[in-house]
Scaffold this active site. Structure first.
Site, PDB file in Angstrom:
ATOM      1  N   ILE A  10       0.844  -1.203   0.000  1.00 28.34           N
ATOM      2  CA  ILE A  10       0.000   0.000   0.000  1.00 28.34           C
ATOM      3  C   ILE A  10       0.880   1.254   0.000  1.00 28.34           C
ATOM      4  N   LEU A  33      12.896  -3.043   4.560  1.00 24.48           N
ATOM      5  CA  LEU A  33      13.033  -4.008   3.459  1.00 24.48           C
ATOM      6  C   LEU A  33      13.041  -5.434   4.006  1.00 24.48           C
ATOM      7  N   GLU A  79       4.271  -5.311  10.194  1.00 18.94           N
ATOM      8  CA  GLU A  79       4.126  -6.712   9.820  1.00 18.94           C
ATOM      9  C   GLU A  79       2.634  -6.864   9.569  1.00 18.94           C
ATOM     10  N   THR A  95       7.563  -4.474  15.487  1.00 13.39           N
ATOM     11  CA  THR A  95       7.327  -3.422  14.491  1.00 13.39           C
ATOM     12  C   THR A  95       6.042  -2.648  14.771  1.00 13.39           C
ATOM     13  N   THR A 119      -6.279  -0.816  10.354  1.00 13.44           N
ATOM     14  CA  THR A 119      -7.074  -1.854   9.710  1.00 13.44           C
ATOM     15  C   THR A 119      -8.433  -2.034  10.379  1.00 13.44           C
ATOM     16  N   ASP A 120      -9.393  -2.563   9.625  1.00 14.66           N
ATOM     17  CA  ASP A 120     -10.706  -2.880  10.209  1.00 14.66           C
ATOM     18  C   ASP A 120     -10.614  -4.049  11.192  1.00 14.66           C
ATOM     19  N   GLU A 121      -9.498  -4.801  11.130  1.00 20.46           N
ATOM     20  CA  GLU A 121      -9.393  -5.994  11.985  1.00 20.46           C
ATOM     21  C   GLU A 121      -9.306  -5.663  13.463  1.00 20.46           C
ATOM     22  N   TYR A 146      -1.591 -10.355  14.858  1.00 19.71           N
ATOM     23  CA  TYR A 146      -1.490  -9.187  13.959  1.00 19.71           C
ATOM     24  C   TYR A 146      -2.479  -8.104  14.373  1.00 19.71           C
ATOM     25  N   LYS A 150      -1.975  -4.245  15.901  1.00 18.39           N
ATOM     26  CA  LYS A 150      -2.487  -3.047  15.218  1.00 18.39           C
ATOM     27  C   LYS A 150      -3.427  -2.289  16.164  1.00 18.39           C
ATOM     28  N   ARG A 189      -2.196 -14.525  -4.254  1.00 19.07           N
ATOM     29  CA  ARG A 189      -1.778 -15.940  -4.137  1.00 19.07           C
ATOM     30  C   ARG A 189      -2.532 -16.786  -5.150  1.00 19.07           C
ATOM     31  N   ARG A 210     -14.930 -10.766   3.195  1.00 20.84           N
ATOM     32  CA  ARG A 210     -14.029  -9.626   3.318  1.00 20.84           C
ATOM     33  C   ARG A 210     -14.611  -8.466   2.515  1.00 20.84           C
ATOM     34  N   ASP A 273      -8.292 -24.639   7.570  1.00 17.73           N
ATOM     35  CA  ASP A 273      -8.782 -23.305   7.906  1.00 17.73           C
ATOM     36  C   ASP A 273      -7.751 -22.574   8.763  1.00 17.73           C
TER      37      ASP A 273
HETATM   38  P1  NAD Z   1       3.166  -4.956   3.439  1.00 15.87           P
HETATM   39  O1  NAD Z   1       3.493  -6.109   4.305  1.00 15.87           O
HETATM   40  O2  NAD Z   1       2.990  -5.150   1.978  1.00 15.87           O
HETATM   41  O3  NAD Z   1       4.260  -3.805   3.618  1.00 15.87           O
HETATM   42  C1  NAD Z   1       4.800  -3.471   4.866  1.00 15.87           C
HETATM   43  C2  NAD Z   1       6.092  -2.683   4.646  1.00 15.87           C
HETATM   44  O4  NAD Z   1       6.608  -2.327   5.932  1.00 15.87           O
HETATM   45  C3  NAD Z   1       7.175  -3.488   3.921  1.00 15.87           C
HETATM   46  O5  NAD Z   1       7.782  -2.692   2.922  1.00 15.87           O
HETATM   47  C4  NAD Z   1       8.181  -3.805   5.028  1.00 15.87           C
HETATM   48  O6  NAD Z   1       9.512  -3.932   4.571  1.00 15.87           O
HETATM   49  C5  NAD Z   1       7.998  -2.609   5.945  1.00 15.87           C
HETATM   50  N1  NAD Z   1       8.417  -2.893   7.334  1.00 15.87           N
HETATM   51  C6  NAD Z   1       8.071  -3.979   8.078  1.00 15.87           C
HETATM   52  N2  NAD Z   1       8.655  -3.899   9.282  1.00 15.87           N
HETATM   53  C7  NAD Z   1       9.365  -2.744   9.305  1.00 15.87           C
HETATM   54  C8  NAD Z   1      10.174  -2.089  10.273  1.00 15.87           C
HETATM   55  N3  NAD Z   1      10.383  -2.637  11.487  1.00 15.87           N
HETATM   56  N4  NAD Z   1      10.752  -0.922   9.962  1.00 15.87           N
HETATM   57  C9  NAD Z   1      10.565  -0.356   8.728  1.00 15.87           C
HETATM   58  N5  NAD Z   1       9.820  -0.927   7.766  1.00 15.87           N
HETATM   59  C10 NAD Z   1       9.212  -2.102   8.055  1.00 15.87           C
HETATM   60  O7  NAD Z   1       1.858  -4.295   4.088  1.00 15.87           O
HETATM   61  P2  NAD Z   1       0.641  -3.531   3.390  1.00 15.87           P
HETATM   62  O8  NAD Z   1      -0.394  -4.518   3.009  1.00 15.87           O
HETATM   63  O9  NAD Z   1       1.180  -2.582   2.398  1.00 15.87           O
HETATM   64  O10 NAD Z   1       0.082  -2.727   4.655  1.00 15.87           O
HETATM   65  C11 NAD Z   1       0.533  -1.411   4.932  1.00 15.87           C
HETATM   66  C12 NAD Z   1      -0.208  -0.890   6.151  1.00 15.87           C
HETATM   67  O11 NAD Z   1      -1.611  -0.860   5.881  1.00 15.87           O
HETATM   68  C13 NAD Z   1      -0.054  -1.747   7.401  1.00 15.87           C
HETATM   69  O12 NAD Z   1       0.055  -0.891   8.505  1.00 15.87           O
HETATM   70  C14 NAD Z   1      -1.337  -2.565   7.477  1.00 15.87           C
HETATM   71  O13 NAD Z   1      -1.649  -2.888   8.800  1.00 15.87           O
HETATM   72  C15 NAD Z   1      -2.326  -1.570   6.891  1.00 15.87           C
HETATM   73  N6  NAD Z   1      -3.507  -2.148   6.242  1.00 15.87           N
HETATM   74  C16 NAD Z   1      -3.366  -3.108   5.284  1.00 15.87           C
HETATM   75  C17 NAD Z   1      -4.500  -3.586   4.620  1.00 15.87           C
HETATM   76  C18 NAD Z   1      -4.397  -4.626   3.528  1.00 15.87           C
HETATM   77  O14 NAD Z   1      -5.430  -5.112   3.045  1.00 15.87           O
HETATM   78  N7  NAD Z   1      -3.212  -5.014   3.073  1.00 15.87           N
HETATM   79  C19 NAD Z   1      -5.761  -3.087   4.962  1.00 15.87           C
HETATM   80  C20 NAD Z   1      -5.868  -2.109   5.967  1.00 15.87           C
HETATM   81  C21 NAD Z   1      -4.721  -1.631   6.593  1.00 15.87           C
HETATM   82  O1  DAU Z   2      -9.030  -6.313   6.674  1.00 18.48           O
HETATM   83  C1  DAU Z   2      -7.790  -5.687   6.486  1.00 18.48           C
HETATM   84  C2  DAU Z   2      -6.697  -6.719   6.553  1.00 18.48           C
HETATM   85  O2  DAU Z   2      -6.795  -7.471   5.340  1.00 18.48           O
HETATM   86  C3  DAU Z   2      -5.314  -6.110   6.701  1.00 18.48           C
HETATM   87  O3  DAU Z   2      -5.227  -5.488   7.936  1.00 18.48           O
HETATM   88  C4  DAU Z   2      -4.223  -7.176   6.572  1.00 18.48           C
HETATM   89  O4  DAU Z   2      -2.957  -6.557   6.569  1.00 18.48           O
HETATM   90  C5  DAU Z   2      -4.419  -7.930   5.266  1.00 18.48           C
HETATM   91  O5  DAU Z   2      -3.482  -8.983   5.160  1.00 18.48           O
HETATM   92  C6  DAU Z   2      -5.836  -8.480   5.182  1.00 18.48           C
HETATM   93  O6  DAU Z   2      -6.051  -9.518   6.180  1.00 18.48           O
HETATM   94  P1  DAU Z   2      -6.844 -10.885   5.834  1.00 18.48           P
HETATM   95  O7  DAU Z   2      -6.394 -11.908   6.786  1.00 18.48           O
HETATM   96  O8  DAU Z   2      -8.296 -10.625   5.679  1.00 18.48           O
HETATM   97  O9  DAU Z   2      -6.242 -11.125   4.341  1.00 18.48           O
HETATM   98  P2  DAU Z   2      -5.659 -12.435   3.602  1.00 18.48           P
HETATM   99  O10 DAU Z   2      -5.346 -11.970   2.210  1.00 18.48           O
HETATM  100  O11 DAU Z   2      -4.624 -13.110   4.359  1.00 18.48           O
HETATM  101  O12 DAU Z   2      -6.933 -13.379   3.540  1.00 18.48           O
HETATM  102  C7  DAU Z   2      -8.181 -12.948   3.041  1.00 18.48           C
HETATM  103  C8  DAU Z   2      -9.192 -14.068   3.290  1.00 18.48           C
HETATM  104  O13 DAU Z   2      -8.881 -15.174   2.442  1.00 18.48           O
HETATM  105  C9  DAU Z   2      -9.164 -14.605   4.692  1.00 18.48           C
HETATM  106  O14 DAU Z   2     -10.494 -14.924   5.080  1.00 18.48           O
HETATM  107  C10 DAU Z   2      -8.335 -15.907   4.607  1.00 18.48           C
HETATM  108  C11 DAU Z   2      -8.628 -16.377   3.195  1.00 18.48           C
HETATM  109  N1  DAU Z   2      -7.524 -17.075   2.489  1.00 18.48           N
HETATM  110  C12 DAU Z   2      -6.291 -16.540   2.504  1.00 18.48           C
HETATM  111  C13 DAU Z   2      -5.251 -17.127   1.804  1.00 18.48           C
HETATM  112  C14 DAU Z   2      -3.865 -16.545   1.816  1.00 18.48           C
HETATM  113  C15 DAU Z   2      -7.808 -18.236   1.742  1.00 18.48           C
HETATM  114  O15 DAU Z   2      -8.958 -18.721   1.707  1.00 18.48           O
HETATM  115  N2  DAU Z   2      -6.796 -18.806   1.031  1.00 18.48           N
HETATM  116  C16 DAU Z   2      -5.529 -18.321   1.022  1.00 18.48           C
HETATM  117  O16 DAU Z   2      -4.647 -18.886   0.353  1.00 18.48           O
END
Ligand code: NAD
Ligand code: DAU
Length: 335
Positions: A10, A33, A79, A95, A119-121, A146, A150, A189, A210, A273
């Site tokens: 993001i 990184l 993370e 982190t 996050t909504d989590e 996780y 958060k 994935r 989701r 699961d």
């Molecule tokens: P990501 O795992 O793709 O990226 C995380 C980045 O943080 C990576 O570049 C990693 O190298 C860096 N990082 C990790 N530990 C670090 C540290 N100790 N110091 C400096 N850098 C560090 O994550 P993302 O999916 O891009 O999520 C970004 C943010 O958005 C997170 O805070 C996550 O909780 C939040 N978020 C994610 C989602 C989602 O669906 N992915 C949804 C809502 C909120």
């Molecule tokens: O809701 C926001 C969150 O969304 C963020 O805070 C997290 O950083 C982000 O990783 C994400 O969390 P989820 O656990 O919802 O996302 P994930 O992509 O891991 O999984 C989405 C859904 O799919 C979850 O119900 C688990 C399921 N899943 C996941 C994987 C990797 C599968 O069914 N098969 C899979 O292989």
């Protein structure tokens, strides 16, 4: 602008958006990184305007120097993967909690505007089939290591606002999809499983829901909050899409990519699961829409998904090297 975690999914999309739309802003990305951070995510950006510093956000001296030089901190670094937090929670505490604390202390010392991306989590989960949604006042009830870290980081930000007058905002967003998302996550994935000749994997029954949002819609909301959000406030971000179960999404991916049998049925397998699996997320983003006029540009999930499939199809060099190890780690977890 100091963007933490700007080499991740993001954060990198955010840096590209700011570079594209705000010519007056220069950006320093600070990123450890980790396995999730990739400097290639920032390729093509003007090095005179975007600088990448490799550092840990829990390194107090390094953060003090970087934050002192910034007007604004946008904090994405974390993370971020639930399954990894079940395997080993330690880096999540380091982190998400110690790292956020370290940044908050630096922002307090230098009186720097701070936006915390969350996050909504943090709200836990909702009942399948119910009409309830998370609002900004829903009590926190995180399920996984996780989401607990958060939630803790959100509480730290709120305490720094109230106790020290830190100029901060928080956003809580639902599940993102789009380019540059690490292939450990659900949508990329499955796309890369199909591209790599592997079978897509659905956890449990796949009934879980989701609330999907395109990463650019999330990031436009973050910019709106930075521009016009009320200090000390939290904003929920969600795209108000029709609810889709994981099974709906995996079957859509299979159909869009032609992973179907002779009868046109999608080909995927059910795997173990996730322990403690959250059932349903649904965000009420009324406050963001009403106060800041934000609305999603990607109103059609299928169109956004097609664009995302196209991106992974066109960029095998971006994800291929990580595929084997990612799948090996999942296999060890029964997924
Ligand atoms: P990501 O795992 O793709 O990226 C995380 C980045 O943080 C990576 O570049 C990693 O190298 C860096 N990082 C990790 N530990 C670090 C540290 N100790 N110091 C400096 N850098 C560090 O994550 P993302 O999916 O891009 O999520 C970004 C943010 O958005 C997170 O805070 C996550 O909780 C939040 N978020 C994610 C989602 C989602 O669906 N992915 C949804 C809502 C909120
Ligand atoms: O809701 C926001 C969150 O969304 C963020 O805070 C997290 O950083 C982000 O990783 C994400 O969390 P989820 O656990 O919802 O996302 P994930 O992509 O891991 O999984 C989405 C859904 O799919 C979850 O119900 C688990 C399921 N899943 C996941 C994987 C990797 C599968 O069914 N098969 C899979 O292989």
């Amino acid at each position: 602008m100091l963007v933490t975690g700007g080499a991740g999914f993001i954060g990198a999309n955010f840096v590209h958006m700011v570079a594209r739309t705000r010519p007056e802003v220069s950006i320093v990305v600070v990123d450890k990184l980790t396995y999730a951070g990739n400097p290639a995510n920032l390729a093509g950006l003007d090095s005179a305007r975007v600088q990448l510093v490799q550092a840990d956000i829990a390194d107090a001296a390094a953060m003090d120097e970087l934050v002192a030089a910034a007007d604004t901190v946008v904090h994405f670094a974390a993370e971020s993967h639930n399954d990894n937090s079940l395997r080993d929670p330690a880096p999540f505490v380091h982190t998400n909690l110690v790292g956020t604390f370290t940044l908050l202390e630096a922002a307090r010392r230098h009186d720097v505007r701070f936006h915390h991306v969350s996050t909504d989590e943090v709200f836990g989960d909702l009942e399948l089939g119910a009409a309830t949604r998370f609002s900004e006042t829903t009590p926190y009830q995180p399920s996984s290591p996780y989401s607990a870290t958060k939630a803790g980081s959100d509480h730290l930000v709120r305490a720094w606002v109230r106790s020290f007058g830190l100029r901060a905002t928080i956003s809580n967003c639902s599940n993102n999809y789009g380019p540059f998302q690490h292939i450990e996550k659900f949508i990329p994935r499955q796309i890369t499983n199909i591209l790599d000749g592997r079978t897509p994997k659905l956890y449990g029954t796949g009934a879980q829901v989701r609330d999907w949002i395109h990463v650019d819609d999330h990031n436009r909301a973050v910019l709106d909050i930075l521009d016009r959000g009320r200090l000390g406030h939290t904003y929920n971000i969600g795209a108000d899409q029709p609810e889709l179960s994981n099974r709906d999404v995996i079957e859509l991916i299979c159909r869009l990519m032609g992973a179907t049998d002779a009868a046109g049925r999608p080909i995927y397998e059910h795997v173990a699961d996730r322990p403690g699996h959250d059932q349903r997320y649904a965000m009420d983003a009324t406050k963001l829409r009403a106060e800041l006029g934000w609305q999603p540009a990607f109103a059609d999930f299928e169109a956004g998904l097609r664009q995302t499939i196209e991106w992974y199809t066109q960029h095998p060099q971006w994800w291929h090297a990580a595929k084997e190890a990612t799948e090996a780690a999942y296999a060890a977890q029964g997924h």
